[in-house]
Design a protein around this motif. Structure first.
Motif, PDB file in Angstrom:
ATOM      1  N   LEU A  14       0.829  -1.186   0.000  1.00 54.50           N
ATOM      2  CA  LEU A  14       0.000   0.000   0.000  1.00 54.50           C
ATOM      3  C   LEU A  14       0.868   1.242   0.000  1.00 54.50           C
ATOM      4  CD1 LEU A  14      -2.512  -1.095   2.793  1.00 54.50           C
ATOM      5  CD2 LEU A  14      -2.767  -1.402   0.339  1.00 54.50           C
ATOM      6  N   PHE A  15       0.292   2.356  -0.500  1.00 56.26           N
ATOM      7  CA  PHE A  15       0.960   3.642  -0.376  1.00 56.26           C
ATOM      8  C   PHE A  15      -0.107   4.719  -0.246  1.00 56.26           C
ATOM      9  CE2 PHE A  15      -0.045   3.264  -4.775  1.00 56.26           C
ATOM     10  CZ  PHE A  15      -0.105   4.537  -5.321  1.00 56.26           C
ATOM     11  N   ARG A  16       0.301   5.930   0.003  1.00 57.65           N
ATOM     12  CA  ARG A  16      -0.638   7.015   0.297  1.00 57.65           C
ATOM     13  C   ARG A  16      -0.872   7.913  -0.913  1.00 57.65           C
ATOM     14  NH1 ARG A  16      -3.332   6.012   5.092  1.00 57.65           N
ATOM     15  NH2 ARG A  16      -1.857   5.386   6.710  1.00 57.65           N
ATOM     16  N   CYS A  17      -2.120   8.357  -1.045  1.00 58.15           N
ATOM     17  CA  CYS A  17      -2.455   9.363  -2.049  1.00 58.15           C
ATOM     18  C   CYS A  17      -1.879  10.706  -1.595  1.00 58.15           C
ATOM     19  CB  CYS A  17      -3.965   9.452  -2.216  1.00 58.15           C
ATOM     20  SG  CYS A  17      -4.508  10.829  -3.271  1.00 58.15           S
ATOM     21  N   PRO A  18      -1.093  11.382  -2.423  1.00 56.69           N
ATOM     22  CA  PRO A  18      -0.508  12.657  -1.994  1.00 56.69           C
ATOM     23  C   PRO A  18      -1.525  13.789  -1.850  1.00 56.69           C
ATOM     24  CG  PRO A  18      -0.037  12.232  -4.309  1.00 56.69           C
ATOM     25  CD  PRO A  18      -0.673  10.984  -3.770  1.00 56.69           C
ATOM     26  N   SER A  31      -0.163   4.274 -13.019  1.00 57.09           N
ATOM     27  CA  SER A  31      -0.933   5.083 -12.075  1.00 57.09           C
ATOM     28  C   SER A  31      -2.172   4.327 -11.631  1.00 57.09           C
ATOM     29  CB  SER A  31      -1.333   6.427 -12.697  1.00 57.09           C
ATOM     30  OG  SER A  31      -2.215   6.225 -13.793  1.00 57.09           O
ATOM     31  N   VAL A  32      -2.796   4.817 -10.543  1.00 52.62           N
ATOM     32  CA  VAL A  32      -4.018   4.224 -10.023  1.00 52.62           C
ATOM     33  C   VAL A  32      -4.952   5.365  -9.623  1.00 52.62           C
ATOM     34  CG1 VAL A  32      -3.082   4.083  -7.685  1.00 52.62           C
ATOM     35  CG2 VAL A  32      -4.989   2.623  -8.323  1.00 52.62           C
ATOM     36  N   LYS A  33      -6.255   5.170  -9.863  1.00 52.19           N
ATOM     37  CA  LYS A  33      -7.212   6.210  -9.513  1.00 52.19           C
ATOM     38  C   LYS A  33      -7.555   6.108  -8.037  1.00 52.19           C
ATOM     39  CE  LYS A  33     -10.516   7.297 -12.346  1.00 52.19           C
ATOM     40  NZ  LYS A  33     -10.228   8.725 -12.582  1.00 52.19           N
ATOM     41  N   CYS A  34      -7.437   7.192  -7.300  1.00 51.74           N
ATOM     42  CA  CYS A  34      -7.787   7.218  -5.878  1.00 51.74           C
ATOM     43  C   CYS A  34      -9.305   7.174  -5.747  1.00 51.74           C
ATOM     44  CB  CYS A  34      -7.236   8.468  -5.200  1.00 51.74           C
ATOM     45  SG  CYS A  34      -7.716   8.593  -3.453  1.00 51.74           S
ATOM     46  N   LYS A  35      -9.821   6.170  -5.034  1.00 54.21           N
ATOM     47  CA  LYS A  35     -11.265   6.037  -4.903  1.00 54.21           C
ATOM     48  C   LYS A  35     -11.848   7.031  -3.904  1.00 54.21           C
ATOM     49  CE  LYS A  35     -11.068   2.277  -1.486  1.00 54.21           C
ATOM     50  NZ  LYS A  35     -11.474   0.893  -1.184  1.00 54.21           N
ATOM     51  N   TYR A  36     -10.969   7.769  -3.217  1.00 56.68           N
ATOM     52  CA  TYR A  36     -11.449   8.755  -2.246  1.00 56.68           C
ATOM     53  C   TYR A  36     -11.599  10.134  -2.882  1.00 56.68           C
ATOM     54  CZ  TYR A  36     -10.640   5.227   1.302  1.00 56.68           C
ATOM     55  OH  TYR A  36     -10.692   4.087   2.036  1.00 56.68           O
ATOM     56  N   CYS A  37     -10.556  10.615  -3.576  1.00 59.81           N
ATOM     57  CA  CYS A  37     -10.638  11.961  -4.147  1.00 59.81           C
ATOM     58  C   CYS A  37     -10.777  11.946  -5.667  1.00 59.81           C
ATOM     59  CB  CYS A  37      -9.426  12.792  -3.743  1.00 59.81           C
ATOM     60  SG  CYS A  37      -7.847  12.142  -4.350  1.00 59.81           S
ATOM     61  N   ASN A 197     -15.288  12.804 -12.202  1.00 60.67           N
ATOM     62  CA  ASN A 197     -13.872  12.429 -12.245  1.00 60.67           C
ATOM     63  C   ASN A 197     -13.657  11.112 -12.973  1.00 60.67           C
ATOM     64  OD1 ASN A 197     -12.923  14.670 -10.662  1.00 60.67           O
ATOM     65  ND2 ASN A 197     -13.779  13.650  -8.861  1.00 60.67           N
ATOM     66  N   ASP A 198     -14.691  10.655 -13.713  1.00 60.60           N
ATOM     67  CA  ASP A 198     -14.652   9.396 -14.439  1.00 60.60           C
ATOM     68  C   ASP A 198     -14.468   8.213 -13.496  1.00 60.60           C
ATOM     69  OD1 ASP A 198     -14.894   7.990 -16.829  1.00 60.60           O
ATOM     70  OD2 ASP A 198     -12.729   7.812 -17.064  1.00 60.60           O
ATOM     71  N   ASN A 199     -15.027   8.335 -12.309  1.00 64.34           N
ATOM     72  CA  ASN A 199     -14.928   7.291 -11.296  1.00 64.34           C
ATOM     73  C   ASN A 199     -16.233   6.499 -11.276  1.00 64.34           C
ATOM     74  OD1 ASN A 199     -14.594   5.684  -9.062  1.00 64.34           O
ATOM     75  ND2 ASN A 199     -14.273   7.348  -7.606  1.00 64.34           N
ATOM     76  N   ALA A 200     -16.146   5.207 -11.601  1.00 67.10           N
ATOM     77  CA  ALA A 200     -17.331   4.347 -11.585  1.00 67.10           C
ATOM     78  C   ALA A 200     -17.233   3.267 -10.516  1.00 67.10           C
ATOM     79  CB  ALA A 200     -17.530   3.712 -12.957  1.00 67.10           C
ATOM     80  N   LEU A 201     -16.285   3.388  -9.599  1.00 67.77           N
ATOM     81  CA  LEU A 201     -16.103   2.373  -8.572  1.00 67.77           C
ATOM     82  C   LEU A 201     -17.291   2.357  -7.618  1.00 67.77           C
ATOM     83  CD1 LEU A 201     -12.333   2.869  -7.651  1.00 67.77           C
ATOM     84  CD2 LEU A 201     -13.350   1.320  -9.337  1.00 67.77           C
ATOM     85  N   ILE A 202     -17.846   1.173  -7.385  1.00 67.24           N
ATOM     86  CA  ILE A 202     -18.971   1.008  -6.467  1.00 67.24           C
ATOM     87  C   ILE A 202     -18.441   0.520  -5.124  1.00 67.24           C
ATOM     88  CG2 ILE A 202     -21.055  -0.340  -6.000  1.00 67.24           C
ATOM     89  CD1 ILE A 202     -21.643  -0.256  -8.977  1.00 67.24           C
ATOM     90  N   LEU A 213     -33.403   1.145  -4.429  1.00 66.98           N
ATOM     91  CA  LEU A 213     -32.065   0.573  -4.395  1.00 66.98           C
ATOM     92  C   LEU A 213     -31.066   1.719  -4.259  1.00 66.98           C
ATOM     93  CD1 LEU A 213     -30.427  -2.153  -4.860  1.00 66.98           C
ATOM     94  CD2 LEU A 213     -30.092  -1.300  -7.196  1.00 66.98           C
ATOM     95  N   TYR A 214     -30.085   1.546  -3.364  1.00 65.70           N
ATOM     96  CA  TYR A 214     -29.079   2.576  -3.122  1.00 65.70           C
ATOM     97  C   TYR A 214     -27.699   2.044  -3.496  1.00 65.70           C
ATOM     98  CZ  TYR A 214     -32.882   4.554  -0.338  1.00 65.70           C
ATOM     99  OH  TYR A 214     -34.097   5.049   0.082  1.00 65.70           O
ATOM    100  N   VAL A 215     -26.951   2.872  -4.235  1.00 64.75           N
ATOM    101  CA  VAL A 215     -25.608   2.510  -4.683  1.00 64.75           C
ATOM    102  C   VAL A 215     -24.673   3.663  -4.352  1.00 64.75           C
ATOM    103  CG1 VAL A 215     -24.181   1.835  -6.656  1.00 64.75           C
ATOM    104  CG2 VAL A 215     -26.613   1.217  -6.609  1.00 64.75           C
ATOM    105  N   THR A 216     -23.515   3.343  -3.752  1.00 60.48           N
ATOM    106  CA  THR A 216     -22.513   4.391  -3.555  1.00 60.48           C
ATOM    107  C   THR A 216     -21.475   4.313  -4.664  1.00 60.48           C
ATOM    108  OG1 THR A 216     -21.330   2.948  -2.009  1.00 60.48           O
ATOM    109  CG2 THR A 216     -22.746   4.619  -1.066  1.00 60.48           C
ATOM    110  N   ARG A 217     -21.178   5.468  -5.244  1.00 58.44           N
ATOM    111  CA  ARG A 217     -20.216   5.577  -6.329  1.00 58.44           C
ATOM    112  C   ARG A 217     -19.506   6.914  -6.224  1.00 58.44           C
ATOM    113  NH1 ARG A 217     -22.337   8.644 -10.873  1.00 58.44           N
ATOM    114  NH2 ARG A 217     -21.853  10.056  -9.165  1.00 58.44           N
ATOM    115  N   GLY A 218     -18.197   6.875  -6.116  1.00 61.90           N
ATOM    116  CA  GLY A 218     -17.417   8.104  -6.075  1.00 61.90           C
ATOM    117  C   GLY A 218     -17.747   8.993  -4.895  1.00 61.90           C
TER     118      GLY A 218
END
Length: 411
Positions: A14-18, A31-37, A197-202, A213-218
């Motif tokens: 693991l590493f930290r998002c700057p 690179s990897v997309k940060c699912k938080y920001c 942010n083009d984030n589709a992570l559920i 139905l409730y879904v969390t995304r981004g």
């Protein structure tokens, strides 16, 4: 900055998002997309997996390390050599003399050699494995295949049950949410769109008793009409103060959402229209400052008590309907009743708490007393989550794209 993985056996770096200091998983990509920001974060070159290189190494066969490491191998090799030799001699002896005593001698030596092999094998330690509780539960239904077509699941990590007993699954990466009837027949697909942010992570999935139905995304919560399969409303998050993740619904159809970042953790209670009813900040860290509280699961029982699983802390926490701490339990390990990386929870009407963790799904009572472990058939895949219906049947979705339904003994 590299940090320790939550489970040493998984060997995940693991590493930290700057930008937001969130914990990110190292992948074999630039690179990897940060699912938080939602930012694209470069993966440090020194952390990225590298292709193995062929290395020719000189070995000192007289070194103590080599001698110790090869004891078991030499023992087994010698025993096998004895068996082959005796069989050969025995065959020749039988052919030449057809002697009953020759058979007896061969059998005696074979028995001795077999005992030697057993002794050597006994010195080799077994690897830790999840051991299901005999007779505790059985799989009574399964359906699904791995893939990206209708009714198939590519990276499903979430399951929800609606008021009609229909089963919903959600893929983590591609925004595919699917509905199946109680028999496993595919009914519909909802394609969750990416955010700005083009984030589709559920990161969460739940259904209430009113057809929603409730879904969390981004970091947002998307509310869908089950009947129409269409988006009704969005409950927007506001990073870094509010970022919705895992979800649960109570008996009054109120919604409970986990919010967690590198510096904060909270449970946010909303009504079906998205109005905030309560917020309990630092809900984990105010109880246990050593818990990073970064990967949390949530469940709510019929009385409104809240349960939180902490993957990094290897703990399960319980709170009353006002968010006041009641108790916690959890010990990391592979023995019955021990948990490793718990990230999913479900609770039934009989005060049974189901905990999903790296070693499978365990049942506890709500005080933390271990009751039993569900069986795992790894040919069907590893469990990814857990939910329970009103009749006490337990459901999960596996890494091989299968939905499994368990019946608990006595239910």
């Amino acid at each position: 900055m590299a940090s320790d993985a939550r489970d040493s056996s998984s060997e995940v770096e693991l590493f930290r998002c700057p930008t937001c200091a969130a914990t990110l998983e190292v992948v074999d990509a630039p690179s990897v997309k940060c699912k938080y920001c939602g930012n694209s974060v470069p993966v440090p070159a020194e952390l990225r997996p590298h292709k193995p290189q062929v290395v020719i190494q000189q070995v000192d066969f007289s070194s103590p390390q080599y001698v110790e490491a090869s004891k078991a191998g030499r023992g087994i090799g010698c025993a096998i050599a004895v068996i082959v030799l005796i069989i050969s001699i025995g065959a020749v002896g039988v052919g030449l003399f057809a002697s009953r005593s020759a058979f007896d001698s061969v059998q005696s030596v074979l028995d001795d050699a077999s005992a030697q092999i057993s002794d050597v094998k006994a010195d080799v330690p077994d690897l830790p494995q999840a051991k299901p509780t005999p007779g505790f539960a059985e799989i009574v239904q399964e359906f699904g295949t791995k893939g990206s077509g209708p009714g198939q699941m590519d990276d499903a990590r979430y399951v929800a049950l609606d008021a009609d007993g229909n089963i919903w699954t959600a893929d983590y990466q591609d925004g595919r949410v699917q509905q199946f009837d109680p028999s496993g027949k595919f009914l519909q697909l909802i394609q969750v769109p990416p955010d700005k942010n083009d984030n589709a992570l559920i990161e969460g999935l739940a259904a209430d008793l009113k057809g929603n139905l409730y879904v969390t995304r981004g970091g947002d919560i998307l509310k869908y009409s089950i009947a129409a399969g269409s988006l009704v409303k969005t409950f927007p998050g506001k990073f870094p103060n509010t970022r919705y993740q895992a979800l649960a619904v109570d008996a009054q159809n109120n919604l409970y959402a986990i919010h967690s970042t590198a510096s904060d953790n909270a449970v946010i209670k909303l009504n079906p229209d998205g109005k905030q009813l309560a917020r309990w900040d630092d809900i984990v860290t105010k109880v246990n400052k050593k818990d990073a509280a970064m990967d949390l699961g949530i469940a709510v029982d019929g009385l409104g008590n809240v349960y939180i699983a902490s993957s990094f802390g290897n703990q399960v926490y319980s709170y009353d309907p006002k968010g006041e701490f009641i108790d916690r339990f959890g010990q990391q390990g592979d023995e019955p009743g021990q948990i490793s990386g718990p990230d999913g929870l479900a609770v039934d009407g009989q005060k049974h708490l189901y905990v999903h963790h790296n070693r499978g799904i365990d049942q506890f009572d709500t005080s933390g007393r271990f009751i039993g472990k569900l069986p795992i058939d790894y040919a069907k895949g590893s469990p990814r989550t857990v939910v329970v219906d009103r009749e006490g049947f337990v459901y999960t979705v596996t890494s091989n794209g299968k939905v499994l339904k368990y019946q608990i003994a006595g239910e």
